[in-house]
Write a protein that holds these residues in place. Structure first.
Motif, PDB file in Angstrom:
ATOM      1  N   LYS A   1     -17.765  -6.457  -5.107  1.00  0.00           N
ATOM      2  CA  LYS A   1     -16.132  -6.357  -5.082  1.00  0.00           C
ATOM      3  C   LYS A   1     -15.748  -4.954  -4.280  1.00  0.00           C
ATOM      4  CE  LYS A   1     -15.913  -4.683  -9.649  1.00  0.00           C
ATOM      5  NZ  LYS A   1     -15.243  -4.980 -11.064  1.00  0.00           N
ATOM      6  N   ASP A   2     -14.828  -5.187  -3.629  1.00  0.00           N
ATOM      7  CA  ASP A   2     -14.250  -4.055  -2.863  1.00  0.00           C
ATOM      8  C   ASP A   2     -12.583  -3.983  -2.886  1.00  0.00           C
ATOM      9  OD1 ASP A   2     -14.055  -1.674  -1.691  1.00  0.00           O
ATOM     10  OD2 ASP A   2     -15.021  -2.208   0.035  1.00  0.00           O
ATOM     11  N   TYR A   3     -12.023  -3.031  -2.626  1.00  0.00           N
ATOM     12  CA  TYR A   3     -10.719  -3.228  -2.383  1.00  0.00           C
ATOM     13  C   TYR A   3     -10.213  -2.346  -1.297  1.00  0.00           C
ATOM     14  CZ  TYR A   3     -11.357  -0.200  -6.082  1.00  0.00           C
ATOM     15  OH  TYR A   3     -12.093   0.672  -7.426  1.00  0.00           O
ATOM     16  N   ARG A   4      -9.486  -2.671  -0.313  1.00  0.00           N
ATOM     17  CA  ARG A   4      -9.390  -1.594   0.769  1.00  0.00           C
ATOM     18  C   ARG A   4      -7.883  -1.676   1.453  1.00  0.00           C
ATOM     19  NH1 ARG A   4     -14.685  -0.564   4.359  1.00  0.00           N
ATOM     20  NH2 ARG A   4     -16.194  -1.331   2.780  1.00  0.00           N
ATOM     21  N   ARG A   5      -7.470  -0.667   2.034  1.00  0.00           N
ATOM     22  CA  ARG A   5      -6.231  -0.398   2.754  1.00  0.00           C
ATOM     23  C   ARG A   5      -6.035  -0.847   4.034  1.00  0.00           C
ATOM     24  NH1 ARG A   5      -2.905   4.067   0.192  1.00  0.00           N
ATOM     25  NH2 ARG A   5      -2.670   2.569  -1.350  1.00  0.00           N
ATOM     26  N   PHE A   6      -5.222  -1.840   4.467  1.00  0.00           N
ATOM     27  CA  PHE A   6      -5.103  -2.245   5.930  1.00  0.00           C
ATOM     28  C   PHE A   6      -3.682  -1.636   6.387  1.00  0.00           C
ATOM     29  CE2 PHE A   6      -7.704  -5.168   3.889  1.00  0.00           C
ATOM     30  CZ  PHE A   6      -8.502  -6.055   4.825  1.00  0.00           C
ATOM     31  N   ALA A   7      -4.050  -0.789   7.580  1.00  0.00           N
ATOM     32  CA  ALA A   7      -2.850  -0.393   8.149  1.00  0.00           C
ATOM     33  C   ALA A   7      -2.272  -1.417   9.134  1.00  0.00           C
ATOM     34  CB  ALA A   7      -3.280   0.915   9.108  1.00  0.00           C
ATOM     35  N   ILE A   8      -0.798  -1.666   8.768  1.00  0.00           N
ATOM     36  CA  ILE A   8      -0.124  -2.990   9.750  1.00  0.00           C
ATOM     37  C   ILE A   8       0.861  -2.180  10.528  1.00  0.00           C
ATOM     38  CG2 ILE A   8       0.920  -5.106   8.998  1.00  0.00           C
ATOM     39  CD1 ILE A   8      -1.681  -4.941   7.839  1.00  0.00           C
ATOM     40  N   ALA A   9       1.029  -2.908  11.714  1.00  0.00           N
ATOM     41  CA  ALA A   9       2.305  -2.646  12.346  1.00  0.00           C
ATOM     42  C   ALA A   9       3.161  -3.759  12.777  1.00  0.00           C
ATOM     43  CB  ALA A   9       1.551  -2.109  13.858  1.00  0.00           C
ATOM     44  N   ARG A  10       4.301  -3.570  13.239  1.00  0.00           N
ATOM     45  CA  ARG A  10       5.161  -5.042  13.282  1.00  0.00           C
ATOM     46  C   ARG A  10       6.002  -4.622  14.573  1.00  0.00           C
ATOM     47  NH1 ARG A  10       8.613  -4.637   7.884  1.00  0.00           N
ATOM     48  NH2 ARG A  10       8.077  -2.651   7.952  1.00  0.00           N
ATOM     49  N   ASP A  11       5.845  -5.682  15.463  1.00  0.00           N
ATOM     50  CA  ASP A  11       6.630  -5.492  16.614  1.00  0.00           C
ATOM     51  C   ASP A  11       8.277  -5.691  16.364  1.00  0.00           C
ATOM     52  OD1 ASP A  11       8.346  -6.738  18.974  1.00  0.00           O
ATOM     53  OD2 ASP A  11       6.348  -6.524  19.928  1.00  0.00           O
ATOM     54  N   PRO A  12       8.851  -4.490  16.812  1.00  0.00           N
ATOM     55  CA  PRO A  12      10.313  -4.350  16.445  1.00  0.00           C
ATOM     56  C   PRO A  12      11.197  -5.475  16.964  1.00  0.00           C
ATOM     57  CG  PRO A  12       9.755  -2.905  18.392  1.00  0.00           C
ATOM     58  CD  PRO A  12       8.526  -3.447  17.774  1.00  0.00           C
ATOM     59  N   ARG A  13      10.706  -6.091  18.050  1.00  0.00           N
ATOM     60  CA  ARG A  13      11.604  -7.369  18.694  1.00  0.00           C
ATOM     61  C   ARG A  13      11.425  -8.548  17.997  1.00  0.00           C
ATOM     62  NH1 ARG A  13      14.079  -6.287  23.266  1.00  0.00           N
ATOM     63  NH2 ARG A  13      14.253  -8.316  23.705  1.00  0.00           N
TER      64      ARG A  13
ATOM     65  N   TYR B   1     -14.529   2.151   1.911  1.00  0.00           N
ATOM     66  CA  TYR B   1     -14.573   1.614   0.545  1.00  0.00           C
ATOM     67  C   TYR B   1     -13.720   2.118  -0.321  1.00  0.00           C
ATOM     68  CZ  TYR B   1     -17.099   2.062  -3.828  1.00  0.00           C
ATOM     69  OH  TYR B   1     -17.332   1.932  -5.402  1.00  0.00           O
ATOM     70  N   HIS B   2     -13.184   1.160  -1.336  1.00  0.00           N
ATOM     71  CA  HIS B   2     -12.258   1.471  -2.312  1.00  0.00           C
ATOM     72  C   HIS B   2     -11.261   2.123  -2.114  1.00  0.00           C
ATOM     73  CE1 HIS B   2     -14.876   0.632  -6.145  1.00  0.00           C
ATOM     74  NE2 HIS B   2     -14.981  -0.517  -5.170  1.00  0.00           N
ATOM     75  N   SER B   3     -10.493   2.152  -0.853  1.00  0.00           N
ATOM     76  CA  SER B   3      -9.444   2.784  -0.111  1.00  0.00           C
ATOM     77  C   SER B   3      -8.035   2.118  -0.448  1.00  0.00           C
ATOM     78  CB  SER B   3      -9.442   2.944   1.238  1.00  0.00           C
ATOM     79  OG  SER B   3      -9.718   1.526   2.081  1.00  0.00           O
ATOM     80  N   GLY B   4      -8.074   1.028  -1.062  1.00  0.00           N
ATOM     81  CA  GLY B   4      -6.966   0.101  -1.684  1.00  0.00           C
ATOM     82  C   GLY B   4      -6.851  -0.039  -3.127  1.00  0.00           C
ATOM     83  N   PRO B   5      -6.465   1.187  -3.802  1.00  0.00           N
ATOM     84  CA  PRO B   5      -6.712   0.868  -5.194  1.00  0.00           C
ATOM     85  C   PRO B   5      -5.316   0.373  -5.866  1.00  0.00           C
ATOM     86  CG  PRO B   5      -5.875   3.229  -4.479  1.00  0.00           C
ATOM     87  CD  PRO B   5      -6.271   2.451  -3.415  1.00  0.00           C
ATOM     88  N   ASN B   6      -4.283  -0.122  -4.987  1.00  0.00           N
ATOM     89  CA  ASN B   6      -3.343  -0.709  -5.591  1.00  0.00           C
ATOM     90  C   ASN B   6      -3.857  -2.295  -5.719  1.00  0.00           C
ATOM     91  OD1 ASN B   6      -1.752   1.330  -5.460  1.00  0.00           O
ATOM     92  ND2 ASN B   6      -0.660   0.582  -3.764  1.00  0.00           N
ATOM     93  N   ALA B   7      -4.694  -2.718  -5.171  1.00  0.00           N
ATOM     94  CA  ALA B   7      -5.214  -4.202  -5.270  1.00  0.00           C
ATOM     95  C   ALA B   7      -6.294  -4.245  -6.156  1.00  0.00           C
ATOM     96  CB  ALA B   7      -5.804  -4.568  -4.008  1.00  0.00           C
ATOM     97  N   ARG B   8      -6.544  -2.998  -6.961  1.00  0.00           N
ATOM     98  CA  ARG B   8      -7.555  -3.269  -7.955  1.00  0.00           C
ATOM     99  C   ARG B   8      -7.046  -3.954  -9.193  1.00  0.00           C
ATOM    100  NH1 ARG B   8     -11.456   1.940 -10.014  1.00  0.00           N
ATOM    101  NH2 ARG B   8     -12.607   0.620 -11.446  1.00  0.00           N
TER     102      ARG B   8
ATOM    103  N   GLY C   1       0.918  -1.326  -0.018  1.00  0.00           N
ATOM    104  CA  GLY C   1      -0.183   0.044   0.114  1.00  0.00           C
ATOM    105  C   GLY C   1       0.857   1.083   0.162  1.00  0.00           C
ATOM    106  N   ASP C   2       0.245   2.261   0.681  1.00  0.00           N
ATOM    107  CA  ASP C   2       1.248   3.393   0.810  1.00  0.00           C
ATOM    108  C   ASP C   2       0.978   4.172   2.131  1.00  0.00           C
ATOM    109  OD1 ASP C   2       2.710   5.709   0.108  1.00  0.00           O
ATOM    110  OD2 ASP C   2       0.808   6.695  -0.913  1.00  0.00           O
TER     111      ASP C   2
END
Length: 457
Positions: free
Chosen positions: A124-136, A148-155, A98-99
């Motif tokens: 059909k829909d495509y959405r953006r997921f905000a992802i976090a990673r544990d630094p350890r 709705y349609h917030s993830g255009p890179n997956a379209r 994503g971005d």
């Protein structure tokens, strides 16, 4: 031996043994050292030493996410299912970056509808997921899911959006041998032209049923005359000739169910090879002749010629009477054009998946109360049908979240993908979103509602 020398005593013997043992031990130590073997100086092994310093981070949170990681894919799927319990997910697409790529992934999905529509009832829909990673540990977590349609890179891009002003190529011409090996059924004349679409579809389904029964290719005009009641603005309320059937119906699916050949192409080939008498033809001028009489006919072409007197010259009369038990109209062979169903999908995607719908085929002062009787207050509702007006919509908004077709007119505007696709299909000539297209889309969205109600006259 000198008798005057004393004999060696026990102490002297032990001293010599100790020296010998020390020398042997030293030799063993040297040998072990050369071989690199561990040395234990205690009967119990010493405990292993551990690094008590703080662990360094095992991943860089600023680096791009690996959206293809199966663990992240499964987490995103579970998160979507939990976030939208009313959605019946059919399948998920593979996530893509994503971005920004270091903190988000885009994912598309298709969801089933409870609709009883014969068309493909999926959204059909495509959405953006905000992802976090544990630094350890680098463990993933989903912080939020976009709108709705917030993830255009997956379209997935639509093919129709490219080369939009070039008409599709004509089908390849048949050779004489290919044409001669075929068997054909043609309907000529009749009073079905410029009739309302339900009338036209009834006659078309009858012709398709007879072609399948006789195992023949149907000669079909792939244009139609749109009835005046559906005509677009600027036509003076007159019927519109030359409308492409592909504007309304999925021609590829139709051809996969029953073989068809375009009328103009067929008669051009027949003029070259058939009229010379080399290919036999049979003319049928009475609609009461049942198809079973022609089931063993070997003529290349059977022509059903319809007269000028209505209603006896309607195509669907072929499937009435004695033929009714043989020719059963195959409604599943007709699907709406993908271009129209894309609009339906987009409208449903813009609304919450769990919405109700009402179809209004009435008018009057008490219409608002009739609509509200069948719906629950506070629900999101799509209103469809001829009885929808701006005044009714505004009145319903007091208790309901209301949507209607005109709210989504950007989906067929001059900048829309539908407009570009239709212009390509029409050889570069723009196509207006006419009354029957509106009726199809309106009805299909209504059928996608979870709870459906109809208000009739």
């Amino acid at each position: 031996m000198d008798p005057g020398r004393p004999l060696p005593g026990r102490g002297s013997f032990l001293s010599s043994s100790v020296h010998a043992a020390a020398a042997l031990l030293l030799l063993l130590v040297l040998l072990v050292t050369l071989l690199g073997l561990p040395i234990s100086i205690s009967p119990r092994a010493a405990p292993a030493l551990t690094d008590q310093r703080p662990q360094e981070p095992t991943c860089d949170p600023a680096s791009p996410l690996d959206c293809a990681d199966p663990r992240l894919f499964h987490l995103m799927m579970r998160s979507a299912i939990e976030a939208f319990p009313a959605v019946h997910f059919a399948r998920f697409g593979r996530p893509v970056p994503g971005d920004p790529p270091s903190a988000s992934c885009d994912m598309a999905w298709r969801a089933r509808s409870d609709s009883d529509s014969p068309s493909k009832a999926t959204t059909k829909d495509y959405r953006r997921f905000a992802i976090a990673r544990d630094p350890r540990t680098c463990a993933y977590s989903v912080l939020s899911i976009g709108e709705y349609h917030s993830g255009p890179n997956a379209r997935k891009p639509r093919r129709a959006a490219t080369n939009a002003t070039i008409a599709p190529p004509p089908p390849p011409a048949l050779s004489r041998s290919q044409f001669a090996r075929g068997s054909y059924l043609a309907y000529v004349g009749g009073g079905d032209r410029c009739k309302p679409m339900p009338h036209y579809l009834r006659s078309l389904l009858c012709a398709l049923a007879e072609a399948r029964y006789l195992n023949r290719t149907l000669v079909l005009d792939l244009t139609l005359c749109l009835a005046a009641s559906y005509a677009a603005t600027g036509t003076g309320g007159m019927p519109e000739e030359g409308k492409r059937l592909a504007f309304y119906i999925d021609i590829d699916h139709l051809h996969s169910q029953v073989p068809i050949i375009e009328e103009g192409q067929f008669w051009a080939d027949w003029d070259r090879w058939g009229v010379q008498g080399q290919l036999p033809a049979r003319l049928v001028e009475d609609t009461r002749h049942v198809p079973i009489k022609f089931s063993k006919v070997r003529d290349t072409l059977i022509v059903r010629k319809f007269g000028d007197v209505e209603p006896g010259n309607y195509w669907y009369n072929v499937c009435e009477g004695e033929a009714k038990g043989v020719l059963r109209p195959m409604r599943r062979v007709v699907r709406w054009a993908p271009s129209l169903m894309h609009i339906v999908d987009d409208i449903v995607s813009r609304m919450q998946p769990d919405f109700d719908s009402v179809h209004i085929d009435a008018n009057g002062e008490d219409l608002r109360w009739k609509v509200e009787e069948g719906l629950d207050a506070g629900r999101q509702v799509y209103v469809a049908g001829q009885g929808v007006s701006s005044a009714l919509v505004e009145a319903l908004k007091a208790k309901l979240t209301v949507h209607h077709l005109d709210e989504f007119e950007d989906l067929w505007g001059t900048d829309s993908k539908w407009f570009l696709e239709m212009r390509r299909l029409n050889g570069g000539v723009p196509v207006e979103f006419d009354g029957y297209m509106r009726e199809v889309v309106d009805r299909e969205v209504f059928l996608r509602g979870k709870k459906k109600a109809e208000v009739l006259r």
